[in-house]
Design an enzyme around this catalytic site. Structure first.
Site, short mmCIF file in Angstrom:
data_model
loop_
_atom_site.label_atom_id
_atom_site.label_comp_id
_atom_site.label_asym_id
_atom_site.label_seq_id
_atom_site.Cartn_x
_atom_site.Cartn_y
_atom_site.Cartn_z
CG PHE A 173 -1.92 -1.10 1.28
CD1 PHE A 173 -3.16 -0.94 0.74
CD2 PHE A 173 -1.60 -2.30 1.88
CE1 PHE A 173 -4.10 -1.97 0.78
CE2 PHE A 173 -2.52 -3.35 1.93
CZ PHE A 173 -3.77 -3.17 1.37
CG ASP A 174 -0.28 4.71 -2.42
OD1 ASP A 174 -1.20 4.53 -1.61
OD2 ASP A 174 -0.43 5.21 -3.55
CE LYS A 175 1.69 10.84 -0.36
NZ LYS A 175 0.31 11.33 -0.44
#
Length: 392
Positions: free
Chosen positions: A386-388
């Site tokens: 997951f990215d931010k």
């Protein structure tokens, strides 16, 4: 409204409403009114017979009281019915299916031979044209099989068999189209917004609560803390922090100031803003979702592509089996039966419908999927990063 209990068992009741005639919209009104009653698990409303079957797990007296208090005018003001339901779509295809069968029965029983022969020739033009078009494009598709079956029957002078073949093909087309459109409609309805009304600010500064369907491009909509933005537009006043995770995946609220663009389906978490509408209901989220789903079929998964190619590859084998059957039996009826027993249509229909159903199931868990290719990629993944913003 007065109603009569026709049948009752534990947790299930069938009632008949004492009304002259029930329209499709009134059936939807009754269905969503009953769904809104506490303890009601499932509702089926039959507009032709004015009946309703209710499955419940609450107090029977409360359900009977809700039925007694029901009226179409009162329930209409509660705005419980979504803008898009599948009842009208179902009725459209039910009527198509019924009339197709009725016309077939009437032609078989009452029309003289010259008339049925002329009708068979007229209806065959469509299938022969589609088969020839496929051959001209160098494709041995299911249309070629259909055209061959119809043409062979016509050449033999067996117009009754040709009519029967075309009748079965027509039924298959209706059922295929019905299944496909209903899957798309159900999926789009599950992903659509449930915003019916919004506050519109007039030129005199007064605010009026109106239906979203009555809002036009250029109208100014006021959206306050905790409310969902109903239509796409540009912020022309105020300032707000908007949660756009449903559209962009950005988990943190985005600051909206005059000049910023606001998307339908996003939520104002803090503040108040004035939005000038640029896209009305015709270009709203539901319509965009339908277009997205239809376009997502271009992003077919490997399984869908494989099934489509396999279906086309079966056609030469079917034609070969047809020729072999005729050479061995010299029986045209058996030969035609080989043409009709073909699994290409089933292969082409089953997998796309399964993908659409899976996308609908995901939407029920607040997961938006843009195509079968992405579902297949996720199924093969063993690690998820997951990215931010929380976007996959």
């Amino acid at each position: 409204m007065k109603c009569k209990i026709l049948h009752e068992s534990a947790g299930r009741i069938r009632v008949h409403l004492n009304c002259r005639r029930m329209t499709l919209h009134q059936a939807d009104v009754l269905e969503y009114y009953l769904r809104n009653v506490d303890g009601v698990r499932e509702v089926s409303v039959f507009d032709r017979t004015q009946d309703a079957v209710i499955v419940y797990r609450a107090d029977r007296a409360a359900l009977v009281h809700a039925l007694a208090a029901f009226s179409f005018d009162k329930a209409e003001t509660m705005d419980l019915v979504p803008d898009h339901t599948t009842r009208k779509l179902n009725r459209e295809f039910e009527d198509k299916l019924s009339w197709t069968v009725i016309r077939r029965v009437i032609s078989k029983l009452f029309f003289p031979l010259p008339v049925t022969t002329a009708l068979a020739i007229y209806h065959s033009i469509k299938y022969i044209r589609e088969g020839l078009s496929a051959l001209l494009h160098g494709k041995l598709s299911v249309a070629v099989l259909d055209a061959t079956a119809v043409t062979v029957s016509m050449v033999r002078g067996d117009f009754s068999t040709a009519s029967s073949v075309m009748f079965m093909l027509r039924l298959g087309e209706i059922l295929e189209d019905w299944t496909h459109k209903k899957s798309i409609a159900d999926l789009a309805g599950a992903m659509a917004l449930n915003v019916d009304r919004a506050w519109v600010r007039g030129a005199d500064g007064q605010e009026l609560l109106v239906s979203v369907k009555d809002i036009h491009a250029g109208d100014c909509v006021v959206v306050r803390t905790g409310n969902m933005i109903p239509l796409d537009g540009r912020v022309t006043g105020g300032e707000a922090m908007v949660n756009q995770s449903s559209m962009t995946g950005e988990s943190l609220p985005v600051r909206k100031t005059p000049g910023s663009y606001a998307y339908a389906g996003t939520v104002v978490e803090e503040g108040e803003c004035l939005i000038t509408v640029e896209k009305t209901m015709g270009g709203g989220r539901y319509d965009r979702i339908v277009r997205m789903i239809e376009e997502s079929e271009k992003l077919k998964s490997t399984a869908e592509d494989r099934a489509s190619r396999l279906a086309d590859r079966l056609v030469p084998y079917t034609l070969g089996g047809t020729a072999l059957t005729y050479l061995l039996t010299r029986n045209v009826t058996k030969t035609l039966s080989v043409l009709m027993v073909d699994f290409s249509c089933a292969l082409k229909l089953a997998i796309p419908i399964a993908v659409l159903s899976a996308m609908r199931e995901c939407s029920g868990h607040h997961i938006s999927v843009k195509g079968g290719r992405f579902m297949e990629a996720v199924a093969q993944a063993d690690t998820i990063v997951f990215d931010k913003t929380g976007t996959l």
